[in-house]
Structures are given as C-alpha cells and as structure tokens.
Design an enzyme around this catalytic site. Structure first.
Site, PDB file in Angstrom:
ATOM      1  N   SER A 149       0.958  -1.435   0.014  1.00 24.67           N
ATOM      2  CA  SER A 149       0.031   0.126   0.111  1.00 24.67           C
ATOM      3  C   SER A 149       0.883   1.096   0.127  1.00 24.67           C
ATOM      4  CB  SER A 149      -0.979  -0.152   1.299  1.00 24.67           C
ATOM      5  OG  SER A 149      -1.419   1.339   1.361  1.00 24.67           O
ATOM      6  N   TYR A 164      -0.514  -0.748  10.045  1.00 29.66           N
ATOM      7  CA  TYR A 164      -0.916  -1.024   8.722  1.00 29.66           C
ATOM      8  C   TYR A 164       0.179  -0.890   7.815  1.00 29.66           C
ATOM      9  CZ  TYR A 164      -3.524  -1.046   4.372  1.00 29.66           C
ATOM     10  OH  TYR A 164      -3.857  -1.452   2.925  1.00 29.66           O
TER      11      TYR A 164
HETATM   12  N1  LIG Z   1      -9.144  -0.290  -0.691  1.00 25.46           N
HETATM   13  C1  LIG Z   1      -7.846   0.449  -0.900  1.00 25.46           C
HETATM   14  O1  LIG Z   1      -7.836   1.795  -0.654  1.00 25.46           O
HETATM   15  C2  LIG Z   1      -6.441  -0.266  -0.583  1.00 25.46           C
HETATM   16  C3  LIG Z   1      -5.183   0.574  -0.782  1.00 25.46           C
HETATM   17  C4  LIG Z   1      -4.157  -0.238  -0.851  1.00 25.46           C
HETATM   18  C5  LIG Z   1      -3.883  -1.421  -0.389  1.00 25.46           C
HETATM   19  N2  LIG Z   1      -5.232  -2.175  -0.079  1.00 25.46           N
HETATM   20  C6  LIG Z   1      -4.987  -3.286   0.017  1.00 25.46           C
HETATM   21  O2  LIG Z   1      -5.726  -4.499  -0.735  1.00 25.46           O
HETATM   22  C7  LIG Z   1      -6.142  -5.566  -0.147  1.00 25.46           C
HETATM   23  C8  LIG Z   1      -7.766  -5.667  -0.393  1.00 25.46           C
HETATM   24  O3  LIG Z   1      -8.166  -4.575   0.214  1.00 25.46           O
HETATM   25  P1  LIG Z   1      -9.943  -4.255  -0.072  1.00 25.46           P
HETATM   26  O4  LIG Z   1      -9.963  -2.763  -0.097  1.00 25.46           O
HETATM   27  O5  LIG Z   1     -10.365  -5.012  -1.369  1.00 25.46           O
HETATM   28  O6  LIG Z   1     -10.372  -4.726   1.207  1.00 25.46           O
HETATM   29  P2  LIG Z   1     -11.610  -5.607   1.662  1.00 25.46           P
HETATM   30  O7  LIG Z   1     -11.918  -5.295   3.190  1.00 25.46           O
HETATM   31  O8  LIG Z   1     -12.883  -5.206   0.788  1.00 25.46           O
HETATM   32  O9  LIG Z   1     -11.227  -7.196   1.537  1.00 25.46           O
HETATM   33  C9  LIG Z   1     -10.294  -7.808   2.199  1.00 25.46           C
HETATM   34  C10 LIG Z   1     -10.596  -9.055   2.495  1.00 25.46           C
HETATM   35  O10 LIG Z   1      -9.575  -9.946   3.262  1.00 25.46           O
HETATM   36  C11 LIG Z   1     -10.306 -10.845   3.944  1.00 25.46           C
HETATM   37  N3  LIG Z   1      -9.521 -11.410   5.135  1.00 25.46           N
HETATM   38  C12 LIG Z   1      -9.218 -10.654   6.202  1.00 25.46           C
HETATM   39  N4  LIG Z   1      -8.448 -11.419   7.051  1.00 25.46           N
HETATM   40  C13 LIG Z   1      -8.259 -12.446   6.655  1.00 25.46           C
HETATM   41  C14 LIG Z   1      -7.888 -13.670   6.966  1.00 25.46           C
HETATM   42  N5  LIG Z   1      -7.047 -13.769   8.248  1.00 25.46           N
HETATM   43  N6  LIG Z   1      -7.627 -14.672   6.113  1.00 25.46           N
HETATM   44  C15 LIG Z   1      -8.311 -14.741   4.931  1.00 25.46           C
HETATM   45  N7  LIG Z   1      -8.792 -13.565   4.670  1.00 25.46           N
HETATM   46  C16 LIG Z   1      -8.671 -12.489   5.027  1.00 25.46           C
HETATM   47  C17 LIG Z   1     -11.525 -10.126   4.354  1.00 25.46           C
HETATM   48  O11 LIG Z   1     -12.717 -11.072   4.694  1.00 25.46           O
HETATM   49  C18 LIG Z   1     -11.806  -9.496   2.995  1.00 25.46           C
HETATM   50  O12 LIG Z   1     -12.786 -10.327   2.179  1.00 25.46           O
HETATM   51  C19 LIG Z   1      -5.664  -5.509   1.194  1.00 25.46           C
HETATM   52  O13 LIG Z   1      -4.705  -6.028   1.409  1.00 25.46           O
HETATM   53  C20 LIG Z   1      -5.635  -3.982   1.558  1.00 25.46           C
HETATM   54  O14 LIG Z   1      -4.670  -3.542   2.436  1.00 25.46           O
HETATM   55  C21 LIG Z   1      -6.449  -1.519  -0.227  1.00 25.46           C
END
Ligand SMILES: NC(=O)c1ccc[n+]([C@@H]2O[C@H](COP(=O)([O-])OP(=O)(O)OC[C@H]3O[C@@H](n4cnc5c(N)ncnc54)[C@H](O)[C@@H]3O)[C@@H](O)[C@H]2O)c1
Length: 258
Positions: A149, A164
C-alpha cells in the site's frame, strides 16, 4: 469464455476474495477472464462460497472457493491439499490480497491490535508464499504478487496508521528478499502498491463526501477501481512479465510519485 491452453493450464490462488466489491474478487474474475483456473480463498466462509458461485456464473474456467485463514498454517496447508484434490491445474500464481487496515492512533494501539494487523497482512503473506512455493519450484513456473500500500511508502494513509504501514512496508522487504532467493527457479515475486481504491475497506470510517474528497486529492482525479488493480496483478502473473521481479509497482493515480 472458453478454457484456454497456455495460462489456462495453471491455477491462480487469490486470497481476500470474498468481499463482493473488493480487490480480491475483482482479481479472481480478471484471472478467469484471461483463462486461468482460480482458487478463491478468504476467512469469510459464506462470502467465499458466494464469490465462487458468482465467478462460475460469469465464466467457465475451473474454480474453487475455500474458507482459509491466512494467519493459520494448518488452514493454508488444507487449502494446498484441497486445490490439488479438486483436480485444478498446478498453481502458477499466488495473489496475496487478504488484508486488514487499522485507523487507530499510535498511542492507542495495544499489542493485540498490532499483532493482528501484522498477522493478517504480513505473516499471512509469508505463510502463503511458503506453502505454495514448493510446487512452483517443481514446475519451474511461479508468480507471487503481494499486496502492499502507498501507506507503507508515504508514512500512513488516510485511514491506515502505524501497524498497517509497518505490515505493508514489511511486505516490500519480504518481496525484495524472496525475489532474489526465487530467481534461480525462474519464479518472480513482486509487490503492488495502490493508493486509494474504491472498496468497502474503509466502511464505517468514511462517508460519500469524504470519499469524493479523497478522489479530488489524487492528481488523476479519481480513486482506483478494483479492476485497475486486478489488471496489474494478472499482468504480473503473465509470461509477459517474466523479467520483472522484486519490484514495488505503484498504482496510485499520481498521488505518490517516487
Ligand atoms: N482499498 C484500498 O484503498 C486499498 C489501498 C491499498 C491497499 N489495499 C489492500 O488491498 C487488499 C484488499 O483490500 P480491499 O479494499 O479489497 O479490502 P476488503 O476489506 O474489501 O477485503 C479484504 C478481504 O480480506 C479478507 N480477510 C481478512 N482477514 C483474513 C484472513 N485472516 N484470512 C483470509 N482472508 C482475510 C476479508 O474477509 C476480506 O474479504 C488489502 O490487503 C488492503 O490492505 C487496499
């Protein structure tokens, strides 16, 4: 679409694929569109079954949805076995997307929260890589793509603070070091580093006005879509990216230019 030869002879494993509006599901769908068989993993048991059904309704590649906690080595070990037993093609790519953000200010972070955020983001990535790499080494094809990220690079994000950022920065170190170790096997390891993506990860901590403000602050004047990010994961898993390893691939609309 039809089940292709070439990449279609391989399975992509995608973690964090349950959230309907999340990056994980969009990435699973994109792999399927490019002809990969797909294993969708998530801790959310009902959500991952629903995601797998949705994928099957949209595409005809082989797929499986598995309830897996990426912080639990036994849970991952069972997934490795179940994917093989399901008769899916050998695993050619692992997209480590499962993640957990935390907006808690530093002085309020207790050890349990610190540990949890590091476990899901960083230790989960380590465990997944270790579990799936042996078959990639045997098959002499492998692509690991890890989710970092911009929060790791710029000193926190809008809603994500120290645990994070530390976890996502750890993923960059893991990626670089593992890339060097795996190079002799022809396996690439890369990290994707998005800025703000329109998903539910900030649910409860934001509103429409705030989301619009976040978009306006990006030089390209919009948040990333999940499909923007998915496309990069799948390209970094392709034959075309075979000479790219150890990289941090920024995808942030110009919000952080290094
Ligand atoms: N959305 C953003 O702005 C953004 C920006 C940078 C990075 N990210 C990263 O992208 C990834 C996905 O983000 P998103 O926005 O789709 O989030 P989201 O919350 O919609 O999805 C995250 C998923 O991870 C699953 N999860 C959580 N703990 C878990 C575990 N112990 N085992 C298996 N699955 C687990 C959740 O159930 C969920 O389905 C994450 O790693 C997040 O940090 C997101």
């Amino acid at each position: 679409m039809s089940y292709q030869t070439g990449v279609g002879q391989r399975t992509a494993v995608v973690t964090g694929a349950a959230a309907p509006r999340g990056i994980g599901y969009a990435t699973a769908r994109r792999y399927a569109r490019e002809g990969w068989a797909v294993a969708l993993l998530d801790i959310d048991q009902n959500g991952i079954a629903a995601s797998n059904q949705r994928l099957r309704d949209e595409s005809d590649v082989p797929s499986i949805g598995l309830a897996v906690d990426v912080t639990d080595p036994d849970s991952i070990k069972r997934a490795v076995a179940e994917i093989a037993e399901a008769g899916l093609p050998p695993v050619g790519a692992v997209a480590n997307i499962a993640g957990l953000a935390s907006p808690v200010p530093f002085l309020d972070v207790d050890l349990a929260l610190w540990q949890k955020v590091l476990d899901v983001n960083l230790t989960g990535t380590f465990l997944m890589c270790q579990a799936f790499l042996p078959q990639m080494i045997d098959n002499r094809y492998g692509r690991i793509v890890n989710m970092s990220s911009v929060s790791a690079q710029q000193g926190g994000g809008v809603f994500s603070k120290t645990p994070y950022s530390a976890a996502k920065a750890g993923i960059l170190g893991l990626t670089r070091s593992l890339a060097r170790e795996m190079a002799e096997h022809g396996i690439t390891v890369n990290a994707v580093s998005p800025g703000v993506v329109a998903t539910d990860i900030r649910a409860g901590a934001t509103d429409e006005e705030n989301e619009a403000r976040l978009a306006a602050a990006v030089p390209l004047k919009r948040q990333a879509t999940v499909d923007d990010i998915a496309a990069l994961f799948v390209w970094l898993s392709s034959e075309d990216s075979s000479y790219i390893t150890g990289g941090t691939h920024n995808i942030n609309g110009g919000s952080y230019i290094a």
